[in-house]
Design a protein around this motif. Structure first.
Motif, PDB file in Angstrom:
ATOM      1  N   PHE A 184       3.177  10.140   1.623  1.00  0.00           N
ATOM      2  CA  PHE A 184       1.825   9.831   1.160  1.00  0.00           C
ATOM      3  C   PHE A 184       0.823  10.951   1.366  1.00  0.00           C
ATOM      4  CE2 PHE A 184       3.798   5.659   1.868  1.00  0.00           C
ATOM      5  CZ  PHE A 184       3.703   5.188   0.566  1.00  0.00           C
ATOM      6  N   THR A 185       1.259  12.085   1.900  1.00  0.00           N
ATOM      7  CA  THR A 185       0.362  13.240   1.947  1.00  0.00           C
ATOM      8  C   THR A 185       1.007  14.450   1.270  1.00  0.00           C
ATOM      9  OG1 THR A 185      -0.596  12.476   3.998  1.00  0.00           O
ATOM     10  CG2 THR A 185      -0.953  14.781   3.437  1.00  0.00           C
ATOM     11  N   VAL A 186       2.209  14.791   1.742  1.00  0.00           N
ATOM     12  CA  VAL A 186       2.854  15.992   1.201  1.00  0.00           C
ATOM     13  C   VAL A 186       3.222  15.785  -0.273  1.00  0.00           C
ATOM     14  CG1 VAL A 186       4.818  17.541   1.420  1.00  0.00           C
ATOM     15  CG2 VAL A 186       3.707  16.629   3.465  1.00  0.00           C
ATOM     16  N   ILE A 227      -6.596   7.307  -1.459  1.00  0.00           N
ATOM     17  CA  ILE A 227      -6.738   8.152  -2.652  1.00  0.00           C
ATOM     18  C   ILE A 227      -7.942   9.082  -2.497  1.00  0.00           C
ATOM     19  CG2 ILE A 227      -7.406   8.108  -5.104  1.00  0.00           C
ATOM     20  CD1 ILE A 227      -4.670   7.305  -5.077  1.00  0.00           C
ATOM     21  N   ARG A 228      -9.060   8.504  -2.027  1.00  0.00           N
ATOM     22  CA  ARG A 228     -10.262   9.330  -1.870  1.00  0.00           C
ATOM     23  C   ARG A 228     -10.015  10.427  -0.845  1.00  0.00           C
ATOM     24  NH1 ARG A 228     -12.944   4.391  -2.442  1.00  0.00           N
ATOM     25  NH2 ARG A 228     -13.244   4.104  -0.197  1.00  0.00           N
ATOM     26  N   GLY A 229      -9.230  10.096   0.184  1.00  0.00           N
ATOM     27  CA  GLY A 229      -8.885  11.099   1.191  1.00  0.00           C
ATOM     28  C   GLY A 229      -8.112  12.252   0.576  1.00  0.00           C
ATOM     29  N   ASP A 273      -5.133  10.748   4.843  1.00  0.00           N
ATOM     30  CA  ASP A 273      -4.737   9.920   5.979  1.00  0.00           C
ATOM     31  C   ASP A 273      -3.623   8.995   5.509  1.00  0.00           C
ATOM     32  OD1 ASP A 273      -4.366   8.331   8.124  1.00  0.00           O
ATOM     33  OD2 ASP A 273      -6.376   7.432   8.128  1.00  0.00           O
ATOM     34  N   ALA A 274      -2.379   9.439   5.718  1.00  0.00           N
ATOM     35  CA  ALA A 274      -1.224   8.715   5.202  1.00  0.00           C
ATOM     36  C   ALA A 274      -1.089   7.337   5.824  1.00  0.00           C
ATOM     37  CB  ALA A 274       0.049   9.518   5.443  1.00  0.00           C
ATOM     38  N   MET A 275      -1.572   7.166   7.064  1.00  0.00           N
ATOM     39  CA  MET A 275      -1.362   5.905   7.746  1.00  0.00           C
ATOM     40  C   MET A 275      -2.155   4.761   7.128  1.00  0.00           C
ATOM     41  SD  MET A 275       0.925   6.931   9.453  1.00  0.00           S
ATOM     42  CE  MET A 275       1.393   5.381  10.202  1.00  0.00           C
ATOM     43  N   LEU A 276      -3.124   5.087   6.258  1.00  0.00           N
ATOM     44  CA  LEU A 276      -3.849   4.037   5.556  1.00  0.00           C
ATOM     45  C   LEU A 276      -2.899   3.209   4.692  1.00  0.00           C
ATOM     46  CD1 LEU A 276      -7.088   5.893   4.410  1.00  0.00           C
ATOM     47  CD2 LEU A 276      -7.026   3.780   5.746  1.00  0.00           C
ATOM     48  N   MET A 277      -1.759   3.806   4.333  1.00  0.00           N
ATOM     49  CA  MET A 277      -0.803   3.123   3.467  1.00  0.00           C
ATOM     50  C   MET A 277       0.180   2.258   4.251  1.00  0.00           C
ATOM     51  SD  MET A 277      -1.556   3.844   0.369  1.00  0.00           S
ATOM     52  CE  MET A 277      -0.109   3.423  -0.601  1.00  0.00           C
ATOM     53  N   GLU A 278       0.029   2.211   5.572  1.00  0.00           N
ATOM     54  CA  GLU A 278       1.038   1.558   6.397  1.00  0.00           C
ATOM     55  C   GLU A 278       1.181   0.066   6.091  1.00  0.00           C
ATOM     56  OE1 GLU A 278       0.463   2.174  10.531  1.00  0.00           O
ATOM     57  OE2 GLU A 278       2.551   1.779  11.016  1.00  0.00           O
ATOM     58  N   THR A 279       0.048  -0.613   5.901  1.00  0.00           N
ATOM     59  CA  THR A 279       0.098  -2.063   5.713  1.00  0.00           C
ATOM     60  C   THR A 279       0.291  -2.464   4.245  1.00  0.00           C
ATOM     61  OG1 THR A 279      -2.293  -2.063   5.510  1.00  0.00           O
ATOM     62  CG2 THR A 279      -1.381  -2.483   7.698  1.00  0.00           C
ATOM     63  N   VAL A 280       0.369  -1.451   3.385  1.00  0.00           N
ATOM     64  CA  VAL A 280       0.431  -1.747   1.946  1.00  0.00           C
ATOM     65  C   VAL A 280       1.827  -2.261   1.570  1.00  0.00           C
ATOM     66  CG1 VAL A 280       0.268  -0.684  -0.330  1.00  0.00           C
ATOM     67  CG2 VAL A 280      -1.336  -0.041   1.451  1.00  0.00           C
ATOM     68  N   PRO A 281       1.914  -3.356   0.776  1.00  0.00           N
ATOM     69  CA  PRO A 281       3.214  -3.900   0.377  1.00  0.00           C
ATOM     70  C   PRO A 281       4.037  -2.897  -0.436  1.00  0.00           C
ATOM     71  CG  PRO A 281       1.441  -5.413  -0.204  1.00  0.00           C
ATOM     72  CD  PRO A 281       0.799  -4.145   0.261  1.00  0.00           C
ATOM     73  N   LEU A 282       5.360  -3.140  -0.428  1.00  0.00           N
ATOM     74  CA  LEU A 282       6.295  -2.222  -1.074  1.00  0.00           C
ATOM     75  C   LEU A 282       5.979  -2.006  -2.559  1.00  0.00           C
ATOM     76  CD1 LEU A 282       8.880  -0.534  -0.782  1.00  0.00           C
ATOM     77  CD2 LEU A 282      10.162  -2.559  -1.502  1.00  0.00           C
ATOM     78  N   SER A 283       5.650  -3.090  -3.273  1.00  0.00           N
ATOM     79  CA  SER A 283       5.431  -2.959  -4.723  1.00  0.00           C
ATOM     80  C   SER A 283       4.273  -2.017  -5.015  1.00  0.00           C
ATOM     81  CB  SER A 283       5.174  -4.325  -5.354  1.00  0.00           C
ATOM     82  OG  SER A 283       3.986  -4.882  -4.830  1.00  0.00           O
ATOM     83  N   TYR A 284       3.262  -2.014  -4.138  1.00  0.00           N
ATOM     84  CA  TYR A 284       2.145  -1.073  -4.312  1.00  0.00           C
ATOM     85  C   TYR A 284       2.606   0.350  -4.037  1.00  0.00           C
ATOM     86  CZ  TYR A 284      -1.272  -4.825  -4.736  1.00  0.00           C
ATOM     87  OH  TYR A 284      -1.980  -5.893  -5.165  1.00  0.00           O
TER      88      TYR A 284
END
Lengths: 473, 231
Positions: free
Chosen positions: B9-11, B160-162, B169-180
């Motif tokens: 989610f970053t690289v 995305i804004r990051g 900040d890749a960890m913002l995606m941690e709680t996001v469901p798989l389909s997203y």
């Protein structure tokens, strides 16, 4: 007055024999490629007929060209906003079936077939999909009026005529109409191109497609009322007649004109007033377009025009060519040539001398000139084709053609000079002599008066074989 | 786990963005002749109509929706009196409408591309990959709209804004469901692939047509810098 120079072509339909020789070198040199098999920058149509692509003259079908709408000159297919909204699916675009599906034959079968009871045959297969196809339409499908009984009713030039009468065998008529890009003064294709890839060359008016700028939006194809811009289905780009500009620049005429065995084609320079194009294309009635178009073509021998043209940067050799232009003589000085469908309002620059035809046997007119209205090809048909229905200019042109013949016959056969016949059509002996030379003798140097372009870059040798339509391989 | 998130989610997004930017430049310089929409309307017009129109308008508005919803922070919406619940409701219904249009459109286009012999004749592997990627991206997107019900305003949007503001900040995606996650990864991949596909025609949106004069003239001028490359 903004003077520009433009190459124009005149085709003398009175002498066209429909041999298609013009189409062949054009095809061989410019469109002998995948994706372009179906393209004929130059094609010869048999009239009456619906032509190539089918029904191209009927602008209710493809909505090409311009029209007067809401008090102004507008693209018939709709303006900029309409194009923007329909860019994902152009409703007016013809498909390849409207031209024909290109095909080839599997000739190898003839020589590779094992010995059988019956001879092997070659079958057509599509150049698109490779599948075998049944041929139902093709280039020149209507040659020699083939299928006229079925298609004839679709010919738009029968307007105000009783079609059924002319489909009867004893009334049938026929002539040929070779067609190429008109290199218009007010080109609808250029105006339709969202990318700005199509342009008119400032120096000589040739209309070209910038292949690297074309994005394949397809509006030029439907926008051209003559259907002379083609879509290359392989490259996804538009292509069109380039007026053989590499030859033209070297002072040679176009391939179609050069190869014409009937010597019906004339190529020369015309000077016109570019400031008046807008008002000319926007005259009120369709029939007024042709006279207005004539009006903006300038007399190259007028000292005022000459001085202004030189001051505005028209090259001296271009001016010299304009003075000897065969097209100026045929179009403006003698009024023999007429534009093709001026009602499309694109101000075309390929003009046609209407054809004389055998006199219909039902009438026995007293004087020969009166036979003009009783020729097999109805005057109305020619007028619909060439002058938006106005018969007077067609009649004048045909009478003058006929008068030249009569006058020359009195000279050659009767050893006299019947100037009476000339007075009736407003010609004098000197002019007729020139007409005879240009139309009947039609010598190469009289038919094609083309100045060479000054060489501007010297890398032509380096470019040999690596520029043109296709990608460099 | 952190490393994985950083990589994905970053690289990966920055890799795709770099390919996107450099790729377009490279393609424009080296392959101007191939830069076009590759329209097949000339060969097949009937089946194209519903597919192309639905897909294009659908995707245009979907794009605008994404840009507006993800790139503009929620506090701007709050300022105009649109709280996050209203925002999500608007996003749900408008997204459903335009997303469905795009999805149905792209499926129609896929069917046309796979079944029509003439379209097949001009089809390239590249075109199939492009349309396949679009099916995955749009399909995952519409799946999320219908079945997701996940608040992206505090997770995906700031992520995305990051990336856009170079403060990832890749960890913002941690709680996001798989389909997203599938949706965003597929979308980044498509973005990175787009310079090498027919999608480059997006950048040829003919905006100048609305302002330019109808008839264009060009004069042949000798240019020492030779604008067109000689290959």
């Amino acid at each position: 007055m903004k003077i520009k120079a433009q190459y124009a072509m005149v085709l003398n339909l009175d002498k066209c024999i429909g041999c298609h020789t013009c189409s062949i070198p054009c095809k061989n040199v410019w469109t002998n490629r995948e994706g372009a098999e179906y393209m004929w920058f130059n094609n010869v149509e048999c009239k009456p007929g619906i032509g190539y692509p089918k029904r191209w003259e009927n602008q209710e079908v493809y909505r090409g060209g311009w029209e007067m709408r809401r008090g102004g000159l507008r693209l018939k297919a709709g303006g900029r906003l309409h194009k923007g909204l329909n860019i994902f699916h152009n409703p007016d675009l013809p498909t390849i079936d409207d031209y024909y599906e290109p095909w080839n034959y599997d000739y190898a079968r003839l020589i590779e077939s094992p010995q059988r009871k019956h001879q092997p045959s070659v079958r057509p297969h599509s150049r698109l999909t490779g599948e075998p196809i049944k041929l139902k339409w093709g280039p020149n499908w209507e040659d020699d009026l083939a299928g006229l009984g079925e298609t004839g009713a679709g010919d738009a030039n029968f307007k105000n005529l009783e079609i059924a009468t002319y489909l009867q065998f004893r009334n049938v008529f026929m002539f040929w109409l070779p067609r190429l890009c008109e290199h218009c003064l007010n080109p609808a294709c250029v105006a339709s191109c969202p990318s700005g890839a199509l342009y008119k060359r400032d120096e000589d008016g040739i209309v070209l497609v910038d292949q690297e700028r074309c994005r394949g939006w397809r509006y030029c194809v439907s926008g051209c009322p003559y259907k002379k811009v083609y879509f290359n289905w392989k490259t996804g780009r538009a292509e069109k007649c380039i007026f053989c500009y590499p030859r033209i620049e070297a002072g040679l005429t176009t391939l179609c004109a050069h190869s014409c065995v009937g010597r019906i084609r004339y190529v020369g320079v015309l000077l016109y007033d570019a400031d008046r194009i807008a008002e000319t294309a926007a005259v009120a009635s369709d029939q007024a377009v042709y006279p207005a178009h004539l009006e903006i073509l300038l007399d190259p021998n007028d000292p005022d025009v000459e001085r202004r043209a030189a001051a505005q940067g028209i090259a001296p050799n271009m001016l010299a060519a304009a003075k000897r232009s065969p097209t100026y003589a045929l179009i403006k000085a003698w009024r023999l040539a007429l534009p093709l469908h001026p009602e499309f309002r694109t101000l075309p620059m390929v003009w046609y001398v209407p054809p004389l035809s055998p006199v219909s046997s039902q009438v026995e007119p007293s004087r020969e000139l009166d036979t003009i209205d009783h020729m097999r090809i109805p005057m109305t048909y020619l007028a619909n084709l060439l002058t938006a229905g106005d018969e007077a200019p067609v009649r004048t042109a045909l009478k003058r053609l006929s008068a030249v013949r009569q006058y020359m016959r009195t000279q050659r056969v009767e050893k006299g000079s019947d100037t009476e016949v000339l007075d009736a059509v407003g010609l004098d002996e000197e002019t007729v002599g020139k007409m005879y030379r240009l139309l009947a003798l039609a010598r190469l140097e009289d038919r094609f008066v083309l100045p060479t372009k000054p060489v501007q870059d010297n890398d032509n040798y380096a470019r040999q074989g690596c520029c043109g339509f296709g990608q460099a391989v | 786990m952190d490393l994985l998130y950083t990589l994905v989610f970053t690289v990966f997004p920055y890799l795709c963005l770099t390919t996107f930017v450099v790729g377009h430049g490279y393609r424009y310089v080296t392959d101007r002749f191939g830069w076009n929409a590759r329209s097949s309307e000339f060969l097949e017009k009937k089946a194209l109509l519903p597919g192309s129109v639905l897909f294009h308008w659908g995707i245009v508005f979907t794009f605008l929706g994404h840009a507006g919803g993800l790139l503009i922070p929620q506090r701007v919406f709050d300022f105009f009196g649109i709280d996050s619940q209203t925002h999500l409701t608007i996003a749900y219904w408008s997204g459903l409408a335009v997303g469905l249009a795009a999805f149905v459109g792209v499926l129609l286009l896929l069917r046309r591309r796979l079944t029509h012999p003439r379209v097949q004749a001009v089809n390239r592997l590249n075109d199939t990959i492009t349309i396949g990627a679009l099916v995955v991206v749009v399909g995952a997107g519409i799946f999320n709209v219908i079945f997701g019900h996940f608040n992206v305003l505090v997770t995906v949007a700031p992520w995305i804004r990051g990336i856009v503001t170079f403060t990832p900040d890749a960890m913002l995606m941690e709680t996001v469901p798989l389909s997203y996650k599938i949706h965003v990864i597929a979308a980044w991949t498509l973005l990175g692939f787009s310079p090498f596909s027919r999608l480059v025609h997006i950048w040829s949106l003919p905006l100048t047509y609305f302002f330019r004069s109808h008839i264009l003239f060009r004069r042949r001028v000798p240019t020492p810098w030779a604008p067109r490359s000689i290959r």
